[in-house]
Design a protein around this motif. Sequence first.
Motif, PDB file in Angstrom:
ATOM      1  N   THR A 106       0.843  -1.186   0.000  1.00 23.63           N
ATOM      2  CA  THR A 106       0.000   0.000   0.000  1.00 23.63           C
ATOM      3  C   THR A 106       0.886   1.247   0.000  1.00 23.63           C
ATOM      4  O   THR A 106       2.095   1.174   0.238  1.00 23.63           O
ATOM      5  CB  THR A 106      -0.912   0.012   1.232  1.00 23.63           C
ATOM      6  OG1 THR A 106      -0.098   0.028   2.410  1.00 23.63           O
ATOM      7  CG2 THR A 106      -1.786  -1.241   1.270  1.00 23.63           C
ATOM      8  N   GLU A 107       0.256   2.384  -0.259  1.00 19.66           N
ATOM      9  CA  GLU A 107       1.037   3.622  -0.356  1.00 19.66           C
ATOM     10  C   GLU A 107       1.761   3.938   0.946  1.00 19.66           C
ATOM     11  O   GLU A 107       2.933   4.317   0.955  1.00 19.66           O
ATOM     12  CB  GLU A 107       0.101   4.773  -0.730  1.00 19.66           C
ATOM     13  CG  GLU A 107       0.835   6.100  -0.935  1.00 19.66           C
ATOM     14  CD  GLU A 107      -0.107   7.212  -1.351  1.00 19.66           C
ATOM     15  OE1 GLU A 107       0.349   8.360  -1.466  1.00 19.66           O
ATOM     16  OE2 GLU A 107      -1.311   6.925  -1.564  1.00 19.66           O
ATOM     17  N   GLU A 108       1.038   3.767   2.089  1.00 18.65           N
ATOM     18  CA  GLU A 108       1.653   4.065   3.382  1.00 18.65           C
ATOM     19  C   GLU A 108       2.800   3.113   3.666  1.00 18.65           C
ATOM     20  O   GLU A 108       3.877   3.513   4.126  1.00 18.65           O
ATOM     21  CB  GLU A 108       0.608   3.988   4.503  1.00 18.65           C
ATOM     22  CG  GLU A 108      -0.472   5.059   4.444  1.00 18.65           C
ATOM     23  CD  GLU A 108      -1.545   4.736   3.416  1.00 18.65           C
ATOM     24  OE1 GLU A 108      -1.486   3.630   2.848  1.00 18.65           O
ATOM     25  OE2 GLU A 108      -2.421   5.589   3.173  1.00 18.65           O
ATOM     26  N   ILE A 109       2.582   1.807   3.396  1.00 19.31           N
ATOM     27  CA  ILE A 109       3.628   0.807   3.642  1.00 19.31           C
ATOM     28  C   ILE A 109       4.815   1.065   2.715  1.00 19.31           C
ATOM     29  O   ILE A 109       5.973   0.892   3.104  1.00 19.31           O
ATOM     30  CB  ILE A 109       3.078  -0.615   3.438  1.00 19.31           C
ATOM     31  CG1 ILE A 109       1.966  -0.894   4.457  1.00 19.31           C
ATOM     32  CG2 ILE A 109       4.190  -1.633   3.592  1.00 19.31           C
ATOM     33  CD1 ILE A 109       2.427  -0.841   5.890  1.00 19.31           C
TER      34      ILE A 109
ATOM     35  N   HIS B  56       5.885   3.951   1.635  1.00 13.91           N
ATOM     36  CA  HIS B  56       6.676   5.044   2.220  1.00 13.91           C
ATOM     37  C   HIS B  56       7.520   4.538   3.390  1.00 13.91           C
ATOM     38  O   HIS B  56       8.684   4.923   3.552  1.00 13.91           O
ATOM     39  CB  HIS B  56       5.745   6.153   2.697  1.00 13.91           C
ATOM     40  CG  HIS B  56       5.124   6.937   1.569  1.00 13.91           C
ATOM     41  ND1 HIS B  56       5.865   7.476   0.531  1.00 13.91           N
ATOM     42  CD2 HIS B  56       3.831   7.273   1.304  1.00 13.91           C
ATOM     43  CE1 HIS B  56       5.061   8.114  -0.313  1.00 13.91           C
ATOM     44  NE2 HIS B  56       3.816   7.999   0.131  1.00 13.91           N
ATOM     45  N   LEU B  57       6.916   3.671   4.209  1.00 16.24           N
ATOM     46  CA  LEU B  57       7.628   3.130   5.360  1.00 16.24           C
ATOM     47  C   LEU B  57       8.814   2.269   4.917  1.00 16.24           C
ATOM     48  O   LEU B  57       9.908   2.350   5.486  1.00 16.24           O
ATOM     49  CB  LEU B  57       6.668   2.320   6.234  1.00 16.24           C
ATOM     50  CG  LEU B  57       7.184   1.855   7.592  1.00 16.24           C
ATOM     51  CD1 LEU B  57       7.626   3.038   8.434  1.00 16.24           C
ATOM     52  CD2 LEU B  57       6.107   1.058   8.320  1.00 16.24           C
TER      53      LEU B  57
END
Length: 474
Positions: A222-225, A227-228
Amino acid sequence: MILLVIIASILIAGVTVYQYREQSIEYHEDRLERKEQQILQAIEFALQQTTYPITTDNLGLIFKDEIYRIAIIENANFNIYDLEGQLIKSSRPKFNNDSVSICLETHVLNALRQGSSKRYVEINEAAGDTYQASYSIITDARFKPIGILHLSYFQENSFYEEELQEFLLRLGAVYLLMLLSAIGLAYFISKYITRSLQTISDKLTQTRLAKSNEKIHLDDPTEEIAHLIGAYNGMIDELEESAAKLARSEREQAWREMAKQVAHEIKNPLTPMRLSVQSFERKFDPEDPEVRTRMAEFSKSLIEQIDTLSSIASAFSNFAKMPAQQNEDLNVVEVTRLGLEIFNEPYIHFLAEEEHITAEMDRTQLIRVVTNLVKNAIQAVPEVENPRILVSVTADERWAKIMVADNGIGISEANTDKIFEPKFTTKSSGMGLGLGMVKTIVEGVGGTIEFTSQPGKGTVFTVRLKRKKVEVQD
């Protein structure tokens, strides 16, 4: 999700119970009103058929037998009162012996007189049961009030309670199934959501500064993952770069420390050599009959210091111990006396309780131990009016002991725990490696070193070396 299901089930159960109770109340109110209308209609029909004048006083005669017939047909007991609230007739036989009220209460009469509907209903309890009491005005054909009808209605709620219980059980089963489904769904969704986070957590746990760390690669995060993961991979790159810089810095620091130690060790023999040469130059007399003996002693002292320098150079080239240990059986008294010969200070005194005290140790290392301790003692007494340094060699059954005592400035209590630490010094010059070196040398051969000190009075260093018993030939 689980919390929402639980809250929803509680709210729906509460609303259901409330709704059933409201329906029960409305049902009983409607049933009482219908029953009351049926009895009023029967009373109106009886009044139309009677031959008695329709007055309040004749109600007892009109309904003498008719009241029982109406009660049987309508399946309900009721009472007839006059307008003053006095009982005229009851469908219950022998009413004088039961709980039928002979006279209506004042608030009932006031409610009937003041109410526009000419009807009043109240809720009472009897023997633990709840019942409704209905009061209505009886009129003649011209709508003139002639009496009061009293009807008691006992509420039977067992059917509604059973129905409510059955409905709640079915509702509970449905919501239990929904709760279990929500738990399972929440578990799988959370596992799906946290799968990537678990991978990142595992990698963070395995991250080490001293080894190469792997980056994280996930398919379709996912987008958040994403970035992480990008932040983690960037951190790994910076960590690798920092680790390389740290390794280079540590190597450089190690070489600097080694250079300091080598410089310190080289300085130890050079200074005594310089002093010996200067002393020999001042005192040399070619006419002295013992000139050859003095030359031999001078040469022996220089050779000892040169050997020390040679061993230091060899140790540095091997990047190992400095200098390399070459243990042999030594006469501690003789070697200690030899180490003191390089010092010209008149306040240095030597004392030995025996002439032969043997220990197994490297000769140059023992000389370094003695010279370092004496140099520290000399540096501790520059401001003392009558300086005194005593070097003594004693022995017991197990240890050969070398003690260096001075009456100098002493060691403060704040520095007692740091005195043997490398690079610790209380002097304005020097690198603080001397006592650290002495401790390393002594403990390297299984010995110990300790000290006692009183600020302003002096310090005593005691070196214990394992004694070796040997036979001395005369």
